[in-house]
Design an enzyme around this catalytic site. Sequence first.
Site, mmCIF file in Angstrom:
data_model
loop_
_atom_site.group_PDB
_atom_site.id
_atom_site.type_symbol
_atom_site.label_atom_id
_atom_site.label_comp_id
_atom_site.label_asym_id
_atom_site.label_seq_id
_atom_site.Cartn_x
_atom_site.Cartn_y
_atom_site.Cartn_z
ATOM 1 N N GLU A 108 -16.201 -19.684 22.621
ATOM 2 C CA GLU A 108 -14.969 -19.000 23.052
ATOM 3 C C GLU A 108 -15.178 -17.494 23.079
ATOM 4 O O GLU A 108 -14.637 -16.800 23.942
ATOM 5 C CB GLU A 108 -13.797 -19.407 22.143
ATOM 6 C CG GLU A 108 -13.315 -20.809 22.496
ATOM 7 C CD GLU A 108 -12.612 -21.550 21.378
ATOM 8 O OE1 GLU A 108 -12.296 -20.940 20.342
ATOM 9 O OE2 GLU A 108 -12.391 -22.769 21.544
ATOM 10 N N GLY A 143 -12.250 -28.892 21.961
ATOM 11 C CA GLY A 143 -10.810 -28.898 22.202
ATOM 12 C C GLY A 143 -10.377 -29.824 23.328
ATOM 13 O O GLY A 143 -9.245 -29.766 23.795
ATOM 14 N N SER A 159 -14.553 -31.797 19.270
ATOM 15 C CA SER A 159 -13.668 -32.966 19.185
ATOM 16 C C SER A 159 -14.067 -33.953 18.086
ATOM 17 O O SER A 159 -13.947 -35.172 18.259
ATOM 18 C CB SER A 159 -13.549 -33.661 20.545
ATOM 19 O OG SER A 159 -12.956 -32.780 21.480
ATOM 20 N N ASN A 161 -12.731 -24.493 11.553
ATOM 21 C CA ASN A 161 -12.517 -23.267 12.324
ATOM 22 C C ASN A 161 -11.056 -23.253 12.798
ATOM 23 O O ASN A 161 -10.696 -23.998 13.697
ATOM 24 C CB ASN A 161 -13.480 -23.245 13.518
ATOM 25 C CG ASN A 161 -13.252 -22.049 14.417
ATOM 26 O OD1 ASN A 161 -12.550 -21.097 14.050
ATOM 27 N ND2 ASN A 161 -13.853 -22.072 15.597
ATOM 28 N N PHE A 162 -10.243 -22.406 12.176
ATOM 29 C CA PHE A 162 -8.814 -22.361 12.536
ATOM 30 C C PHE A 162 -8.571 -21.674 13.870
ATOM 31 O O PHE A 162 -7.478 -21.756 14.411
ATOM 32 C CB PHE A 162 -8.030 -21.598 11.458
ATOM 33 C CG PHE A 162 -7.707 -22.410 10.223
ATOM 34 C CD1 PHE A 162 -8.126 -23.713 10.085
ATOM 35 C CD2 PHE A 162 -6.952 -21.837 9.209
ATOM 36 C CE1 PHE A 162 -7.813 -24.448 8.949
ATOM 37 C CE2 PHE A 162 -6.624 -22.567 8.068
ATOM 38 C CZ PHE A 162 -7.059 -23.865 7.934
ATOM 39 N N LYS A 163 -9.560 -20.929 14.348
ATOM 40 C CA LYS A 163 -9.364 -20.129 15.577
ATOM 41 C C LYS A 163 -8.125 -19.251 15.395
ATOM 42 O O LYS A 163 -7.915 -18.703 14.322
ATOM 43 C CB LYS A 163 -9.268 -21.029 16.801
ATOM 44 C CG LYS A 163 -10.418 -22.026 16.874
ATOM 45 C CD LYS A 163 -10.467 -22.757 18.161
ATOM 46 C CE LYS A 163 -11.549 -23.826 18.087
ATOM 47 N NZ LYS A 163 -11.835 -24.427 19.371
ATOM 48 N N HIS A 218 -19.808 -18.233 18.845
ATOM 49 C CA HIS A 218 -18.918 -19.310 19.297
ATOM 50 C C HIS A 218 -18.689 -19.189 20.803
ATOM 51 O O HIS A 218 -18.533 -18.092 21.330
ATOM 52 C CB HIS A 218 -17.587 -19.252 18.546
ATOM 53 C CG HIS A 218 -16.789 -20.500 18.717
ATOM 54 N ND1 HIS A 218 -16.060 -20.766 19.856
ATOM 55 C CD2 HIS A 218 -16.635 -21.584 17.913
ATOM 56 C CE1 HIS A 218 -15.482 -21.955 19.735
ATOM 57 N NE2 HIS A 218 -15.819 -22.473 18.566
ATOM 58 N N GLU A 227 -22.393 -27.056 19.620
ATOM 59 C CA GLU A 227 -21.054 -27.383 20.107
ATOM 60 C C GLU A 227 -21.035 -27.366 21.634
ATOM 61 O O GLU A 227 -20.891 -26.295 22.246
ATOM 62 C CB GLU A 227 -20.048 -26.342 19.615
ATOM 63 C CG GLU A 227 -19.957 -26.220 18.115
ATOM 64 C CD GLU A 227 -18.625 -25.585 17.717
ATOM 65 O OE1 GLU A 227 -17.832 -26.271 17.071
ATOM 66 O OE2 GLU A 227 -18.380 -24.413 18.080
HETATM 67 C C1 PEP Z 1 -14.683 -25.465 17.724
HETATM 68 O O1 PEP Z 1 -14.241 -24.792 18.641
HETATM 69 O O2 PEP Z 1 -15.415 -24.938 16.864
HETATM 70 C C2 PEP Z 1 -14.346 -26.888 17.698
HETATM 71 C C3 PEP Z 1 -15.209 -27.696 17.187
HETATM 72 O O3 PEP Z 1 -13.136 -27.277 18.232
HETATM 73 P P1 PEP Z 1 -12.521 -28.782 18.336
HETATM 74 O O4 PEP Z 1 -12.856 -29.507 17.079
HETATM 75 O O5 PEP Z 1 -11.053 -28.561 18.514
HETATM 76 O O6 PEP Z 1 -13.169 -29.399 19.522
#
Ligand code: PEP
Length: 231
Positions: free
Chosen positions: A90, A163, A193, A6-8, A88, A157
């Site tokens: 976010e 993050g 993470s 996921n590049f966001k 998600h 998640e």
């Molecule tokens: C995400 O937001 O989908 C995610 C897994 O982020 P990170 O790996 O940076 O924790």
Amino acid sequence: MIYAANFKMNHTRASTARYIETLEKRLCEAQWEERVLLFPPATALQASSGHITVGAQNAYMAQKGAYTGEIGLQQLEEFGIETILIGHSERRQLLAEEQEFVSRKFAWYKEADFTIVYCIGEPIEVRESGEEAVAEYLWEQFDGIDIDYEKLIVAYEPIWAIGTGRSATVEEIRATHDELRRRISAPLLYGGSVKRENIASISAIENVDGVLVGSASLDAEEFFAMMIEGR
Ligand code: PEP
């Protein structure tokens, strides 16, 4: 295993194209057989090719129309995109997407026959209240969601692990995925993470069928190295 990146709001159209080229080369060399999903920003969408399936991080539940700032099915179809991330944290938190809205979006993209990576996850105060509270919170995030949809992939998640560099522990992931497996037969991804140092222990957990990776997926070589560790 499913490996999803996921590049966001990172990477451009040009850098995403370079990324795909680099990763695809590595996957070919490794004769890769597992599923790889990539979610670039909307401006960098491109047709899937080779080993990598490109999906959308988000889209509105309409073919086209008066939805300023959104993209819909018409724009996704141009690139043959048939995979989408929904729910998600976010988007739930920063963009105030409520469960009712998320479930309508799910139903719409289910109707469009998309593969849906459906994200759920609890905040830290719920995690600190124990496994039962976590389970209750997570099941509420399935309100209005067809858990038997054949193209469903669930991504667990925990919000406090996204993050932050602090992944959930193996025990926490195991307990939560076991709970989800009681009712869900779809593949279960863990996200939060995930990195090169912890992917082997996470991917070894029984009910973990893949990972959804943010920060550690941004560099193609690093992501590939991670995938090798997770195999
Ligand atoms: C995400 O937001 O989908 C995610 C897994 O982020 P990170 O790996 O940076 O924790």
